[in-house]
Design a protein around this motif. Structure first.
Motif, PDB file in Angstrom:
ATOM      1  N   UNK A 198       0.845  -1.227   0.042  1.00 51.38           N
ATOM      2  CA  UNK A 198      -0.120  -0.072  -0.163  1.00 51.38           C
ATOM      3  C   UNK A 198       0.686   1.442   0.130  1.00 51.38           C
ATOM      4  N   UNK A 199       2.163   1.152   0.333  1.00 52.07           N
ATOM      5  CA  UNK A 199       2.790   2.418   0.389  1.00 52.07           C
ATOM      6  C   UNK A 199       3.459   2.801  -0.773  1.00 52.07           C
ATOM      7  N   UNK A 200       3.544   4.130  -1.041  1.00 52.38           N
ATOM      8  CA  UNK A 200       4.516   4.528  -2.201  1.00 52.38           C
ATOM      9  C   UNK A 200       5.954   4.889  -1.823  1.00 52.38           C
ATOM     10  N   UNK A 201       6.187   5.064  -0.528  1.00 55.30           N
ATOM     11  CA  UNK A 201       7.578   5.518  -0.335  1.00 55.30           C
ATOM     12  C   UNK A 201       8.150   4.601   0.880  1.00 55.30           C
ATOM     13  N   UNK A 202       8.107   3.295   0.856  1.00 58.09           N
ATOM     14  CA  UNK A 202       8.285   2.571   2.106  1.00 58.09           C
ATOM     15  C   UNK A 202       9.818   2.418   2.154  1.00 58.09           C
ATOM     16  N   UNK A 264       9.304   9.253   3.869  1.00 57.74           N
ATOM     17  CA  UNK A 264       8.676   7.856   3.819  1.00 57.74           C
ATOM     18  C   UNK A 264       7.418   7.759   4.380  1.00 57.74           C
ATOM     19  N   UNK A 265       6.480   7.106   3.664  1.00 57.94           N
ATOM     20  CA  UNK A 265       5.159   6.926   4.204  1.00 57.94           C
ATOM     21  C   UNK A 265       5.001   5.810   5.149  1.00 57.94           C
ATOM     22  N   UNK A 266       6.121   4.825   5.010  1.00 56.75           N
ATOM     23  CA  UNK A 266       6.042   3.702   5.896  1.00 56.75           C
ATOM     24  C   UNK A 266       7.419   3.173   6.273  1.00 56.75           C
ATOM     25  N   UNK A 267       7.942   2.830   7.374  1.00 59.42           N
ATOM     26  CA  UNK A 267       9.008   2.469   8.065  1.00 59.42           C
ATOM     27  C   UNK A 267       8.807   1.128   8.639  1.00 59.42           C
ATOM     28  N   UNK A 268       9.544   0.379   7.995  1.00 59.60           N
ATOM     29  CA  UNK A 268       9.763  -1.214   8.305  1.00 59.60           C
ATOM     30  C   UNK A 268      10.736  -1.156   9.275  1.00 59.60           C
ATOM     31  N   UNK A 269      10.526  -1.275  10.591  1.00 64.21           N
ATOM     32  CA  UNK A 269      11.629  -1.437  11.611  1.00 64.21           C
ATOM     33  C   UNK A 269      11.780  -2.962  12.119  1.00 64.21           C
ATOM     34  N   UNK A 270      12.917  -3.251  11.969  1.00 67.10           N
ATOM     35  CA  UNK A 270      13.452  -4.488  12.178  1.00 67.10           C
ATOM     36  C   UNK A 270      14.769  -4.759  13.038  1.00 67.10           C
ATOM     37  N   UNK A 271      14.547  -5.241  14.190  1.00 68.66           N
ATOM     38  CA  UNK A 271      15.579  -5.345  15.188  1.00 68.66           C
ATOM     39  C   UNK A 271      15.910  -3.994  15.890  1.00 68.66           C
ATOM     40  N   UNK A 272      15.091  -2.837  16.003  1.00 70.36           N
ATOM     41  CA  UNK A 272      15.529  -1.936  16.643  1.00 70.36           C
ATOM     42  C   UNK A 272      14.421  -1.188  17.291  1.00 70.36           C
ATOM     43  N   UNK A 273      14.800  -0.593  18.365  1.00 70.50           N
ATOM     44  CA  UNK A 273      13.814   0.514  18.930  1.00 70.50           C
ATOM     45  C   UNK A 273      14.338   1.697  18.787  1.00 70.50           C
ATOM     46  N   UNK A 274      14.416   2.284  17.672  1.00 70.94           N
ATOM     47  CA  UNK A 274      15.005   3.460  17.375  1.00 70.94           C
ATOM     48  C   UNK A 274      14.610   4.670  18.148  1.00 70.94           C
ATOM     49  N   UNK A 275      15.643   5.369  19.106  1.00 68.04           N
ATOM     50  CA  UNK A 275      14.864   6.135  19.967  1.00 68.04           C
ATOM     51  C   UNK A 275      14.458   7.463  19.438  1.00 68.04           C
ATOM     52  N   UNK A 276      15.142   7.670  17.874  1.00 68.60           N
ATOM     53  CA  UNK A 276      14.848   8.966  17.449  1.00 68.60           C
ATOM     54  C   UNK A 276      13.541   8.938  16.540  1.00 68.60           C
ATOM     55  N   UNK A 277      12.748   7.816  16.620  1.00 63.17           N
ATOM     56  CA  UNK A 277      11.400   7.866  16.027  1.00 63.17           C
ATOM     57  C   UNK A 277      10.479   8.607  16.749  1.00 63.17           C
ATOM     58  N   UNK A 278      10.781   8.995  17.724  1.00 57.83           N
ATOM     59  CA  UNK A 278       9.741   9.908  18.469  1.00 57.83           C
ATOM     60  C   UNK A 278       9.758  11.182  17.793  1.00 57.83           C
ATOM     61  N   UNK A 279      10.741  11.732  16.978  1.00 56.14           N
ATOM     62  CA  UNK A 279      10.801  12.809  16.323  1.00 56.14           C
ATOM     63  C   UNK A 279      10.291  12.788  15.010  1.00 56.14           C
ATOM     64  N   UNK A 280       9.879  11.735  14.232  1.00 55.19           N
ATOM     65  CA  UNK A 280       9.334  11.493  13.226  1.00 55.19           C
ATOM     66  C   UNK A 280       7.796  11.910  12.975  1.00 55.19           C
ATOM     67  N   UNK A 281       7.335  12.227  11.887  1.00 55.05           N
ATOM     68  CA  UNK A 281       5.850  12.745  11.749  1.00 55.05           C
ATOM     69  C   UNK A 281       4.953  11.710  12.341  1.00 55.05           C
ATOM     70  N   UNK A 282       4.029  12.242  13.283  1.00 53.24           N
ATOM     71  CA  UNK A 282       2.951  11.574  13.629  1.00 53.24           C
ATOM     72  C   UNK A 282       2.251  10.639  13.026  1.00 53.24           C
TER      73      UNK A 282
END
Length: 583
Positions: A198-202, A264-282
């Protein structure tokens, strides 16, 4: 069952868990056990307990086996805190064994009598002070089991008068329960595939959880046409020459990784709890795959959360989708942006600001020394940025760094651990002059144990990373510059090989010199002391380039400030718009 000193039983129990060396400075009476059982466990005498603790943490990260550090009562014990913090924050199994004053002297304000329980209680998961000599081997056993199970440090405190008490010891079989491998469900696999389609920019964001899933991560990226972005600690898990690899995102990152992540309109996060995700668009959608339930949704409210082993789940999703995704316009644009970024780095290699070498030029030359089995020990600071941008990864190389604690002095310490653990592999450490000067005394440890490690020092006379951070907020660089020694000369005085480089000719000669020493099988460590410009690396934590988000004036100011020509280094958005217009 045999009778022996408790200190000997301690060493035998370590050997029972396949520990073959420990780091430290003689820990009161405990050292007697290591002297008696030196054929079982090698005692590595460091020059500062901090280095021993960091080496133990690094060893565990590199090998998966528990690292062990030992220290004497009081000051020696306190020096271990640095490494303990690193291990705790990087979820690393580690054992620290600390001596204490004799039981009769505890809590009496005796010399070096301090509350070690209170000091270390918050730095470990398992924490126990032995009160009877008979408890020593069992406590060591329990501490190691806990460290493996919780992937965190354990601390054992042994009063000095108990170490040489005779006890009965019998080794018990070691049982490490295999971790439960979660593979996800058919429903989760279907949802993952649906969200990606479904994503255009994953994009795919990978962390250290793909350590054992490197080939699956690459295959997943190819199957679904996903640009790959790494966290800084995971930069070595994706091949540098993989065309979908955009590098890390953030301060220790690249321009294309930042732009792709923020488009990106979709981020597939694998094996990480990336702390800076909190600053990404909601409104960005995310799929998070992680073995640890605690990590799911920890930094960002994921659209889909999958508790699963990365290797197993990625393989399952790949198998469930028959056809490879066609190359999207977004992926094509990312490929172009990646090539442009490589062109920018090439310019930095050729640049000579103020007539000095750039760190990029030094590390590009050092890359000639890299083999398929090279292990990198990276310090914290701008040297980490330059190293992750310029050194090759993915052909079997390994890298270790102080990911979350950010411990200066880590590189030299990690080099010791790497060479002891893998004596037949090439080991290269990269430090700034600030981090190197903190632990330079343990170059003597490398010399003493004949560890032919190549130590690269990028010398610019200051704490560059901190200076850059302060400059961003308009603060001064007061007290952030310092006087250096001639580190090559210091290395020579310590019995190592010292090479000081100041220009292209001396750099080329030094690398050829190192090649000759390596080819000859010399056992001396080497210090390559490179005098480099104090220009900071391009800060990729905020790239003001997207015309859909920033005004022409803001973009123009950013480009001028960072010497980014718009024609040679267009924004990812501009590249994508051109490709879409052509199609």
């Amino acid at each position: 069952m045999a009778q022996m000193k408790a200190s000997q039983a301690l060493v035998k129990e370590l050997a029972n868990w396949q520990v073959d060396h420990v780091y430290g400075i003689p820990a009161d009476s405990l050292i007697d056990g290591f002297a008696a059982e030196q054929d079982l466990v090698r005692y590595i005498q460091v020059r500062h307990e901090e280095v021993g603790a960091l080496a133990a943490a690094a060893e565990s990260k590199l090998t998966g086996k528990i690292g062990v550090a030992l220290a004497a009562v009081g000051p020696g014990a306190v020096h271990l805190i640095y490494g303990l913090c690193d291990a705790k924050m990087d979820h690393t199994p580690m054992l620290v064994i600390i001596s204490n004053v004799a039981t009769g002297m505890m809590n009496t304000h005796y010399l070096q009598d301090m509350d070690e329980d209170e000091l270390f209680a918050g730095l470990d998961t398992f924490h126990r002070q032995v009160s009877d000599a008979k408890q020593v081997p069992g406590t060591i056993r329990a501490a190691i089991q806990a460290a493996y199970e919780t992937q965190s440090p354990s601390v054992v405190i042994i009063p000095d008068d108990l170490a040489n008490v005779e006890i009965d010891y019998q080794a018990l079989p070691v049982h490490r329960l295999p971790k439960q491998v979660l593979t996800g469900t058919d429903e989760q696999v279907a949802e993952t595939i649906s969200l990606i389609k479904q994503a255009k920019r994953p994009v795919m964001l990978v962390g250290t959880g793909i350590r054992h899933a490197q080939s699956e991560a690459v295959a997943f990226s190819k199957k679904f046409g996903l640009p790959v972005i790494t966290t800084a600690p995971a930069v070595g898990y994706v091949p540098s020459d993989f065309e979908n690899n955009l590098g890390p995102q953030g301060t220790i990152g690249t321009q294309p990784a930042f732009e792709a992540m923020h488009m990106a309109d979709l981020v597939v996060m694998v094996g990480t709890s990336y702390p800076f995700m909190r600053f990404m668009p909601g409104n960005i959608k995310t799929i998070q795959v992680n073995q640890r339930a605690q990590a799911l949704g920890e930094q960002f409210p994921a659209t889909q959360m999958v508790q699963a082993d990365a290797k197993s789940y990625l393989a399952r999703v790949i198998k469930a989708e028959n056809d490879n995704a066609p190359e999207s316009n977004f992926l094509k644009a990312c490929h172009t942006a990646r090539k442009n970024w490589q062109g920018y780095l090439n310019e930095r290699v050729a640049a000579r600001p103020d007539g000095l070498l750039t760190p990029e030029a030094v590390l590009r030359k050092v890359a000639e020394l890299v083999t398929d089995d090279t292990i990198y020990g990276l310090d914290i600071g701008n040297n980490t940025v330059w190293s992750t941008r310029m050194l090759p990864f993915g052909d079997g190389q390994q890298m270790t760094m102080s990911s979350w604690f950010g411990a200066m002095g880590y590189a030299l310490s990690a080099g010791i651990a790497a060479k002891l653990s893998y004596p037949d592999r090439q080991v290269i450490t990269v430090s700034g002059d600030g981090g190197f000067s903190m632990v330079v005394q343990d170059l003597l440890t490398q010399v003493q144990y004949q560890l032919p490690i190549i130590n690269v020092v990028l010398e610019n006379g200051g704490y560059g990373f901190i200076r850059q951070e302060k400059a961003k907020t308009g603060q001064s660089d007061y007290a952030l510059k310092f006087m250096n020694a001639n580190w090559a000369g210091v290395a020579e005085n310590m019995g190592a090989i010292g090479l000081r480089v100041t220009d292209d000719d001396s750099l080329n000669a030094a690398v050829e010199n190192i090649k000759q020493h390596v080819a000859a099988g010399d056992k001396q460590p080497i210090v390559l002391d490179a005098i480099v410009t104090d220009e900071a690396p391009l800060d990729t934590s905020m790239m003001i380039l997207d015309p859909d988000k920033y005004s022409d004036r803001m973009i123009g100011q950013f480009r001028v400030k960072n010497h980014l020509d718009g024609d040679r280094y267009p924004s990812l958005r501009r590249i994508l718009n051109r490709i879409e217009a052509e199609n």
